[in-house]
Design an enzyme around this catalytic site. Structure first.
Site, PDB file in Angstrom:
ATOM      1  CD  GLU A  47      45.668  31.465  62.552  1.00  0.00           C
ATOM      2  OE1 GLU A  47      46.067  30.316  62.360  1.00  0.00           O
ATOM      3  OE2 GLU A  47      45.807  32.517  61.955  1.00  0.00           O
ATOM      4  CB  CYS A  60      47.118  40.845  63.097  1.00  0.00           C
ATOM      5  SG  CYS A  60      46.035  40.252  61.740  1.00  0.00           S
ATOM      6  CB  CYS A  67      37.370  33.024  55.600  1.00  0.00           C
ATOM      7  SG  CYS A  67      37.008  34.286  54.273  1.00  0.00           S
ATOM      8  CB  CYS A  71      41.617  34.296  48.852  1.00  0.00           C
ATOM      9  SG  CYS A  71      40.473  35.724  49.122  1.00  0.00           S
ATOM     10  CB  CYS A  74      44.028  32.956  52.403  1.00  0.00           C
ATOM     11  SG  CYS A  74      43.372  33.173  53.956  1.00  0.00           S
ATOM     12  CB  CYS A 289      45.547  34.959  57.203  1.00  0.00           C
ATOM     13  SG  CYS A 289      43.941  35.079  57.130  1.00  0.00           S
TER      14      CYS A 289
HETATM   15  S1  SF4 Z   1      42.181  36.464  52.293  1.00  0.00           S
HETATM   16 FE1  SF4 Z   1      41.722  34.587  53.400  1.00  0.00          FE
HETATM   17  S2  SF4 Z   1      40.244  35.404  55.359  1.00  0.00           S
HETATM   18 FE2  SF4 Z   1      40.659  37.081  53.734  1.00  0.00          FE
HETATM   19  S3  SF4 Z   1      38.702  37.147  52.413  1.00  0.00           S
HETATM   20 FE3  SF4 Z   1      40.316  35.750  51.326  1.00  0.00          FE
HETATM   21  S4  SF4 Z   1      40.070  33.539  52.335  1.00  0.00           S
HETATM   22 FE4  SF4 Z   1      38.869  35.066  53.673  1.00  0.00          FE
END
Ligand code: SF4
Length: 300
Positions: A47, A60, A67, A71, A74, A289
Protein backbone atom coordinates in the site's frame (compact mmCIF):
# COMPACT_ATOMS: atom_id res chain seq x y z
CA UNK A 1 8.20 7.66 -28.88
CA UNK A 2 6.64 9.22 -31.95
CA UNK A 3 9.20 7.60 -34.26
CA UNK A 4 7.30 4.32 -33.72
CA UNK A 5 4.08 3.72 -35.61
CA UNK A 6 0.87 4.40 -33.66
CA UNK A 7 -0.16 0.75 -34.09
CA UNK A 8 3.06 -0.45 -32.51
CA UNK A 9 2.78 2.09 -29.72
CA UNK A 10 -0.74 0.89 -28.96
CA UNK A 11 0.44 -2.71 -28.93
CA UNK A 12 3.29 -1.85 -26.59
CA UNK A 13 0.94 0.03 -24.27
CA UNK A 14 -1.50 -2.87 -24.15
CA UNK A 15 1.08 -5.56 -23.55
CA UNK A 16 3.99 -4.08 -21.65
CA UNK A 17 4.61 -1.78 -18.73
CA UNK A 18 7.60 -0.25 -17.05
CA UNK A 19 8.03 -1.21 -13.43
CA UNK A 20 6.53 -4.02 -11.46
CA UNK A 21 3.65 -2.48 -9.51
CA UNK A 22 0.09 -2.81 -10.78
CA UNK A 23 -2.63 -0.70 -9.21
CA UNK A 24 -5.44 -2.98 -8.04
CA UNK A 25 -7.43 -0.81 -5.65
CA UNK A 26 -7.79 2.86 -4.93
CA UNK A 27 -9.75 4.69 -2.24
CA UNK A 28 -10.38 8.41 -1.93
CA UNK A 29 -11.30 9.89 1.44
CA UNK A 30 -13.56 12.89 1.92
CA UNK A 31 -10.51 14.69 3.38
CA UNK A 32 -8.50 14.17 0.16
CA UNK A 33 -6.37 11.29 1.46
CA UNK A 34 -5.89 8.69 -1.27
CA UNK A 35 -4.90 5.13 -0.64
CA UNK A 36 -3.51 2.81 -3.28
CA UNK A 37 -3.06 -0.94 -3.25
CA UNK A 38 -0.54 -2.40 -5.69
CA UNK A 39 -0.04 -5.99 -6.80
CA UNK A 40 3.57 -7.11 -7.10
CA UNK A 41 4.84 -9.53 -9.73
CA UNK A 42 4.98 -12.40 -7.21
CA UNK A 43 1.34 -11.95 -6.09
CA UNK A 44 2.18 -9.98 -2.94
CA UNK A 45 0.65 -6.57 -2.46
CA UNK A 46 1.67 -3.25 -0.90
CA UNK A 47 0.00 0.00 0.00
CA UNK A 48 0.92 3.64 -0.45
CA UNK A 49 -0.99 6.71 0.66
CA UNK A 50 -1.00 10.33 -0.40
CA UNK A 51 -2.01 12.86 2.23
CA UNK A 52 -2.60 16.41 1.03
CA UNK A 53 -2.84 19.27 3.51
CA UNK A 54 -3.05 23.01 2.95
CA UNK A 55 0.62 23.60 2.24
CA UNK A 56 2.17 20.19 1.68
CA UNK A 57 1.54 16.80 0.12
CA UNK A 58 2.96 13.83 1.95
CA UNK A 59 3.45 10.41 0.44
CA UNK A 60 3.51 7.42 2.77
CA UNK A 61 5.21 4.35 1.32
CA UNK A 62 5.92 0.74 2.28
CA UNK A 63 9.26 -1.02 2.55
CA UNK A 64 8.27 -4.67 3.05
CA UNK A 65 5.53 -7.08 2.05
CA UNK A 66 3.86 -7.77 5.38
CA UNK A 67 5.79 -7.29 8.59
CA UNK A 68 7.52 -9.58 11.07
CA UNK A 69 7.18 -7.31 14.10
CA UNK A 70 3.51 -7.98 14.89
CA UNK A 71 2.56 -4.81 16.76
CA UNK A 72 -0.87 -5.56 18.16
CA UNK A 73 -2.50 -2.34 16.95
CA UNK A 74 -1.36 -2.74 13.34
CA UNK A 75 -3.04 -4.64 10.56
CA UNK A 76 0.20 -4.95 8.54
CA UNK A 77 1.63 -7.80 10.55
CA UNK A 78 -1.52 -9.92 10.69
CA UNK A 79 -0.56 -12.15 7.78
CA UNK A 80 3.10 -12.25 8.73
CA UNK A 81 6.16 -11.25 6.75
CA UNK A 82 6.63 -12.15 3.09
CA UNK A 83 9.73 -10.32 1.86
CA UNK A 84 11.66 -7.09 1.58
CA UNK A 85 10.79 -4.69 -1.22
CA UNK A 86 13.62 -3.87 -3.61
CA UNK A 87 14.79 -0.27 -3.86
CA UNK A 88 13.05 -0.14 -7.26
CA UNK A 89 9.73 -1.25 -5.77
CA UNK A 90 10.04 1.36 -3.03
CA UNK A 91 10.81 4.06 -5.58
CA UNK A 92 7.96 2.99 -7.83
CA UNK A 93 5.47 3.80 -5.07
CA UNK A 94 6.97 7.27 -4.74
CA UNK A 95 6.86 7.70 -8.53
CA UNK A 96 3.24 6.65 -8.62
CA UNK A 97 2.26 9.08 -5.85
CA UNK A 98 4.14 11.83 -7.63
CA UNK A 99 2.45 11.28 -11.00
CA UNK A 100 -0.64 9.16 -10.38
CA UNK A 101 -2.25 10.69 -7.31
CA UNK A 102 -4.32 13.87 -7.12
CA UNK A 103 -1.58 15.86 -5.38
CA UNK A 104 0.15 18.36 -7.64
CA UNK A 105 3.59 18.11 -6.12
CA UNK A 106 4.87 15.61 -3.62
CA UNK A 107 6.69 17.67 -0.99
CA UNK A 108 7.30 15.13 1.80
CA UNK A 109 7.83 11.39 2.01
CA UNK A 110 7.39 9.20 5.05
CA UNK A 111 8.44 5.58 5.36
CA UNK A 112 5.49 4.66 7.53
CA UNK A 113 3.62 2.20 5.35
CA UNK A 114 3.76 -1.56 5.66
CA UNK A 115 6.95 -3.04 7.08
CA UNK A 116 9.83 -1.91 9.25
CA UNK A 117 12.15 0.33 7.17
CA UNK A 118 15.27 -0.36 9.24
CA UNK A 119 14.75 -4.09 8.71
CA UNK A 120 15.29 -3.48 4.99
CA UNK A 121 18.18 -1.12 5.59
CA UNK A 122 20.21 -1.23 2.37
CA UNK A 123 17.23 -0.89 0.00
CA UNK A 124 15.81 1.85 2.20
CA UNK A 125 19.00 3.89 2.12
CA UNK A 126 19.44 3.35 -1.61
CA UNK A 127 15.92 4.65 -2.29
CA UNK A 128 16.35 7.60 0.09
CA UNK A 129 19.51 8.72 -1.67
CA UNK A 130 17.67 8.64 -5.01
CA UNK A 131 14.59 10.44 -3.62
CA UNK A 132 16.93 13.04 -2.16
CA UNK A 133 19.01 13.53 -5.31
CA UNK A 134 18.54 16.57 -7.54
CA UNK A 135 18.50 14.38 -10.66
CA UNK A 136 15.54 12.37 -9.36
CA UNK A 137 12.85 13.50 -6.89
CA UNK A 138 14.84 16.32 -5.31
CA UNK A 139 12.97 16.01 -2.01
CA UNK A 140 15.14 17.49 0.75
CA UNK A 141 16.40 15.10 3.42
CA UNK A 142 14.57 17.07 6.10
CA UNK A 143 11.33 16.30 4.28
CA UNK A 144 11.93 12.56 4.40
CA UNK A 145 10.96 10.65 7.54
CA UNK A 146 11.92 7.14 8.56
CA UNK A 147 9.63 5.60 11.10
CA UNK A 148 10.93 2.67 13.15
CA UNK A 149 9.41 0.42 15.76
CA UNK A 150 12.72 0.63 17.64
CA UNK A 151 15.41 -1.45 15.93
CA UNK A 152 18.30 -0.10 17.98
CA UNK A 153 21.19 -1.41 15.79
CA UNK A 154 19.51 0.26 12.79
CA UNK A 155 19.18 3.57 14.68
CA UNK A 156 22.88 3.40 15.56
CA UNK A 157 23.85 2.64 11.97
CA UNK A 158 21.63 5.44 10.65
CA UNK A 159 23.31 7.97 12.91
CA UNK A 160 26.54 7.46 10.95
CA UNK A 161 25.05 8.03 7.46
CA UNK A 162 25.42 11.81 7.50
CA UNK A 163 21.81 12.27 6.40
CA UNK A 164 19.64 15.11 7.69
CA UNK A 165 16.50 12.98 7.57
CA UNK A 166 13.77 12.97 10.20
CA UNK A 167 13.69 9.99 12.53
CA UNK A 168 10.46 8.96 14.10
CA UNK A 169 10.36 6.23 16.75
CA UNK A 170 7.17 4.37 17.61
CA UNK A 171 7.06 4.37 21.39
CA UNK A 172 3.38 3.85 22.23
CA UNK A 173 4.02 3.07 25.90
CA UNK A 174 6.06 4.45 28.76
CA UNK A 175 6.88 1.16 30.50
CA UNK A 176 8.31 -2.15 29.31
CA UNK A 177 5.33 -4.20 30.42
CA UNK A 178 2.77 -2.29 28.36
CA UNK A 179 5.14 -1.82 25.43
CA UNK A 180 6.01 -5.52 25.24
CA UNK A 181 2.30 -6.30 25.30
CA UNK A 182 1.60 -4.28 22.18
CA UNK A 183 5.05 -4.31 20.53
CA UNK A 184 6.88 -7.66 20.78
CA UNK A 185 10.08 -5.96 19.53
CA UNK A 186 10.35 -4.43 23.01
CA UNK A 187 11.42 -7.82 24.37
CA UNK A 188 14.47 -7.72 22.12
CA UNK A 189 15.20 -4.00 22.49
CA UNK A 190 13.60 -2.78 25.73
CA UNK A 191 12.97 0.88 26.49
CA UNK A 192 16.30 1.51 28.17
CA UNK A 193 18.36 0.28 25.21
CA UNK A 194 16.05 2.06 22.76
CA UNK A 195 16.28 5.39 24.58
CA UNK A 196 20.06 5.03 24.88
CA UNK A 197 20.28 4.54 21.09
CA UNK A 198 18.03 7.59 20.62
CA UNK A 199 20.21 9.70 22.92
CA UNK A 200 23.31 8.69 20.94
CA UNK A 201 21.52 9.43 17.65
CA UNK A 202 20.57 12.94 18.82
CA UNK A 203 24.09 13.60 20.04
CA UNK A 204 25.73 12.42 16.83
CA UNK A 205 23.33 14.01 14.33
CA UNK A 206 22.21 17.05 16.32
CA UNK A 207 18.68 16.25 15.14
CA UNK A 208 15.47 16.08 17.11
CA UNK A 209 13.62 12.76 17.28
CA UNK A 210 9.85 12.44 17.10
CA UNK A 211 8.30 9.80 19.31
CA UNK A 212 5.04 8.46 17.95
CA UNK A 213 2.46 7.52 20.54
CA UNK A 214 -0.80 5.89 19.47
CA UNK A 215 -3.45 6.52 22.10
CA UNK A 216 -5.46 3.35 22.60
CA UNK A 217 -8.53 3.35 24.80
CA UNK A 218 -8.02 1.44 28.05
CA UNK A 219 -4.34 0.70 27.43
CA UNK A 220 -1.92 3.65 27.36
CA UNK A 221 -3.96 6.84 27.38
CA UNK A 222 -4.48 7.63 31.06
CA UNK A 223 -2.85 10.44 33.01
CA UNK A 224 -0.43 8.10 34.81
CA UNK A 225 0.97 6.92 31.46
CA UNK A 226 1.44 10.53 30.41
CA UNK A 227 3.36 11.30 33.63
CA UNK A 228 5.57 8.24 33.09
CA UNK A 229 6.18 9.27 29.50
CA UNK A 230 7.35 12.75 30.51
CA UNK A 231 9.72 11.13 33.01
CA UNK A 232 11.43 8.82 30.54
CA UNK A 233 11.75 11.53 27.87
CA UNK A 234 13.08 14.20 30.20
CA UNK A 235 16.17 15.95 28.82
CA UNK A 236 15.88 14.41 25.33
CA UNK A 237 15.76 16.69 22.29
CA UNK A 238 12.44 15.31 21.12
CA UNK A 239 8.78 15.89 20.53
CA UNK A 240 5.85 13.55 20.94
CA UNK A 241 3.31 13.02 18.19
CA UNK A 242 0.06 11.81 19.72
CA UNK A 243 -2.08 9.75 17.38
CA UNK A 244 -5.59 8.80 18.47
CA UNK A 245 -5.87 5.17 17.31
CA UNK A 246 -7.92 4.44 14.21
CA UNK A 247 -10.80 2.07 14.76
CA UNK A 248 -9.64 -1.35 13.56
CA UNK A 249 -12.58 -3.69 13.93
CA UNK A 250 -10.44 -6.80 13.25
CA UNK A 251 -8.17 -5.89 16.19
CA UNK A 252 -10.74 -4.45 18.61
CA UNK A 253 -8.86 -1.14 18.76
CA UNK A 254 -10.47 2.21 19.45
CA UNK A 255 -9.28 5.69 20.39
CA UNK A 256 -9.90 7.29 23.81
CA UNK A 257 -12.40 10.14 24.21
CA UNK A 258 -11.47 13.74 23.37
CA UNK A 259 -11.14 14.83 27.02
CA UNK A 260 -8.70 12.01 27.83
CA UNK A 261 -6.62 12.87 24.77
CA UNK A 262 -6.39 16.53 25.75
CA UNK A 263 -5.51 15.71 29.37
CA UNK A 264 -2.73 13.39 28.15
CA UNK A 265 -1.37 16.11 25.87
CA UNK A 266 -1.54 18.86 28.52
CA UNK A 267 0.36 16.75 31.05
CA UNK A 268 3.27 16.42 28.57
CA UNK A 269 3.17 20.12 27.74
CA UNK A 270 3.33 20.98 31.44
CA UNK A 271 6.46 18.84 31.73
CA UNK A 272 8.06 20.94 28.96
CA UNK A 273 7.79 18.32 26.21
CA UNK A 274 6.78 19.47 22.73
CA UNK A 275 3.61 17.74 21.55
CA UNK A 276 1.65 17.56 18.33
CA UNK A 277 -1.72 15.96 18.06
CA UNK A 278 -2.23 14.26 14.75
CA UNK A 279 -5.56 14.85 13.08
CA UNK A 280 -7.15 11.60 12.01
CA UNK A 281 -6.93 11.22 8.23
CA UNK A 282 -8.69 8.91 5.83
CA UNK A 283 -10.75 7.14 8.48
CA UNK A 284 -13.51 6.56 5.92
CA UNK A 285 -11.12 4.64 3.64
CA UNK A 286 -9.29 2.50 6.21
CA UNK A 287 -6.11 4.50 5.69
CA UNK A 288 -4.23 3.14 8.67
CA UNK A 289 -1.31 0.91 7.92
CA UNK A 290 -2.19 -2.42 6.34
CA UNK A 291 -5.97 -2.18 6.48
CA UNK A 292 -6.63 -2.13 2.73
CA UNK A 293 -4.10 -4.88 2.05
CA UNK A 294 -5.63 -6.96 4.85
CA UNK A 295 -9.10 -6.63 3.30
CA UNK A 296 -7.74 -7.63 -0.10
CA UNK A 297 -5.86 -10.66 1.27
CA UNK A 298 -8.86 -11.76 3.32
CA UNK A 299 -10.86 -11.85 0.12
CA UNK A 300 -8.40 -13.93 -1.91
S1 SF4 B 1 3.55 -0.84 13.28
FE1 SF4 B 1 2.96 -2.44 11.83
S2 SF4 B 1 4.32 -2.17 10.08
FE2 SF4 B 1 5.23 -1.03 11.81
S3 SF4 B 1 6.64 -2.51 12.80
FE3 SF4 B 1 4.68 -2.70 13.86
S4 SF4 B 1 3.60 -4.39 12.78
FE4 SF4 B 1 5.28 -3.68 11.47
Amino acid sequence: MSDLSSGLRLKLKENFSFGSLRLINKRLSADGTEKFLFALTDKGSVEAVSIPTENRATGCISTQVGCKFACSFCASGLHGFKRNLSAAEILEQALFLKDGSRVRKLTHLVFMGTGEPLDNYDNLLKSIRIINSKEAFNIGARRITISTCGITPGIKRLSGEGLQIELSVSLHASDDRTRSRIMPINKRYPLESLLTACREYIKKTDRQITFEYVLIQGLNSDLQSSRELSKILKGLNCKVNLIPANFVAELGIEPPGKLEILMFRDCLLKAGIGVTLRKPRGQDIEASCGQLRLKHENRI
